[in-house]
Design an enzyme around this catalytic site. Sequence first.
Site, PDB file in Angstrom:
ATOM      1  N   CYS A 108     -22.061  15.841   2.626  1.00  0.00           N
ATOM      2  CA  CYS A 108     -21.369  15.733   3.998  1.00  0.00           C
ATOM      3  C   CYS A 108     -22.331  15.605   5.277  1.00  0.00           C
ATOM      4  O   CYS A 108     -21.712  15.781   6.336  1.00  0.00           O
ATOM      5  CB  CYS A 108     -20.200  16.808   4.138  1.00  0.00           C
ATOM      6  SG  CYS A 108     -19.204  16.725   2.509  1.00  0.00           S
TER       7      CYS A 108
ATOM      8  N   CYS B  24     -23.240  20.792   4.150  1.00  0.00           N
ATOM      9  CA  CYS B  24     -23.468  20.523   2.689  1.00  0.00           C
ATOM     10  C   CYS B  24     -23.972  19.114   2.459  1.00  0.00           C
ATOM     11  O   CYS B  24     -23.936  18.234   3.425  1.00  0.00           O
ATOM     12  CB  CYS B  24     -21.761  20.328   2.110  1.00  0.00           C
ATOM     13  SG  CYS B  24     -21.006  22.024   2.192  1.00  0.00           S
TER      14      CYS B  24
ATOM     15  N   CYS C  74     -11.249  20.944   0.234  1.00  0.00           N
ATOM     16  CA  CYS C  74     -12.893  21.316   0.049  1.00  0.00           C
ATOM     17  C   CYS C  74     -13.319  22.350   0.936  1.00  0.00           C
ATOM     18  O   CYS C  74     -13.733  23.432   0.609  1.00  0.00           O
ATOM     19  CB  CYS C  74     -13.500  20.051  -0.424  1.00  0.00           C
ATOM     20  SG  CYS C  74     -15.177  20.503  -0.987  1.00  0.00           S
ATOM     21  N   CYS C  75     -13.205  21.953   2.285  1.00  0.00           N
ATOM     22  CA  CYS C  75     -13.786  22.881   3.182  1.00  0.00           C
ATOM     23  C   CYS C  75     -13.040  24.200   3.349  1.00  0.00           C
ATOM     24  O   CYS C  75     -13.589  25.288   3.581  1.00  0.00           O
ATOM     25  CB  CYS C  75     -13.640  22.223   4.693  1.00  0.00           C
ATOM     26  SG  CYS C  75     -14.687  21.218   5.165  1.00  0.00           S
TER      27      CYS C  75
ATOM     28  N   CYS D 230     -17.466  21.699  12.946  1.00  0.00           N
ATOM     29  CA  CYS D 230     -17.969  22.313  11.731  1.00  0.00           C
ATOM     30  C   CYS D 230     -17.037  23.094  10.976  1.00  0.00           C
ATOM     31  O   CYS D 230     -16.164  23.415  11.600  1.00  0.00           O
ATOM     32  CB  CYS D 230     -19.075  23.151  12.161  1.00  0.00           C
ATOM     33  SG  CYS D 230     -19.542  24.307  10.738  1.00  0.00           S
TER      34      CYS D 230
HETATM   35  S1  SF4 Z   1     -18.585  20.053   4.127  1.00  0.00           S
HETATM   36 FE1  SF4 Z   1     -17.854  18.753   2.500  1.00  0.00          FE
HETATM   37  S2  SF4 Z   1     -18.946  19.627   0.406  1.00  0.00           S
HETATM   38 FE2  SF4 Z   1     -18.977  21.316   1.998  1.00  0.00          FE
HETATM   39  S3  SF4 Z   1     -17.036  22.300   1.913  1.00  0.00           S
HETATM   40 FE3  SF4 Z   1     -16.516  20.621   3.512  1.00  0.00          FE
HETATM   41  S4  SF4 Z   1     -15.856  18.883   2.484  1.00  0.00           S
HETATM   42 FE4  SF4 Z   1     -16.820  20.319   0.686  1.00  0.00          FE
END
Ligand code: SF4
EC number: 1.8.4.10
Length: 244
Positions: free
Chosen positions: A205, A202, A119-120, A229
């Site tokens: 998170c 986010c 996801c990141c 981060c």
């Molecule tokens: S911080 Fe969480 S929602 Fe944001 S990109 Fe990474 S995993 Fe995805």
Amino acid sequence: MTLQTDINSAAAELKGKTPQEVLTWCLGNYSKIALASSFGAEDVVLIDMMAKIRSDAHVFTLDTGRLNAETYEVIAKVQQKYPQLQLQIMFPQAEAVEQMVSEKGINLFYDSVENRKQCCYIRKVEPLSRATKGLDAWITGLRRDQTANRSTMETVELDGDRNIAKINPLIDWSNEQVWEYIRANDVPYNALHDQNFPSIGCAPCTRAIQPGEDLRAGRWWWEMSNQECGLHVTSDGRLVRAKG
Ligand code: SF4
């Protein structure tokens, strides 16, 4: 002259300078330079300093699609206060996000470290690569005392992944100096900072921290070992702990 030699010479030139002096020098010496901003406290300080040096300074931010409402509110306030700022809002590739959430669910990051890194990568790392492509240097709001991971960082250093200079004008500042600047200059800031969110990423998170907790304990708290981060990752998506 190699890039590393250039960076060594810039580091020598900027040793002991104030953040404003560092920014003035960098904005004058790098033609393609931008601030990476997530609109945290350090970032809004740098935006204010940069706008006072050059009103059309280049700032980019990553809209992951999962930010808090308060983050969009501070972005709007910054756009209003600094109308000439070149603010570039980077979005992830829509098809990649669609495929990821249809295969693994909208909150896939809670299920495994692998999912969170995916996801990141899709929402942050890939857009960051596009945002920094073609730049000579990028500016960050990192401070040395935020975590032990950042203790070896310098004001000017080589970003080996992108092969450009990385400038950290606030590296020697304390949290108190950041907030003194915000108050003295009436800089817009993210309202979540008033609710014990020292670090804002986010929405799913990031959470508030308790008194005495590490400043970054509110990020990815369900994984006790990975709290760096998402912005400071290698180009293949690995999290870098040694340096931001
Ligand atoms: S911080 Fe969480 S929602 Fe944001 S990109 Fe990474 S995993 Fe995805």
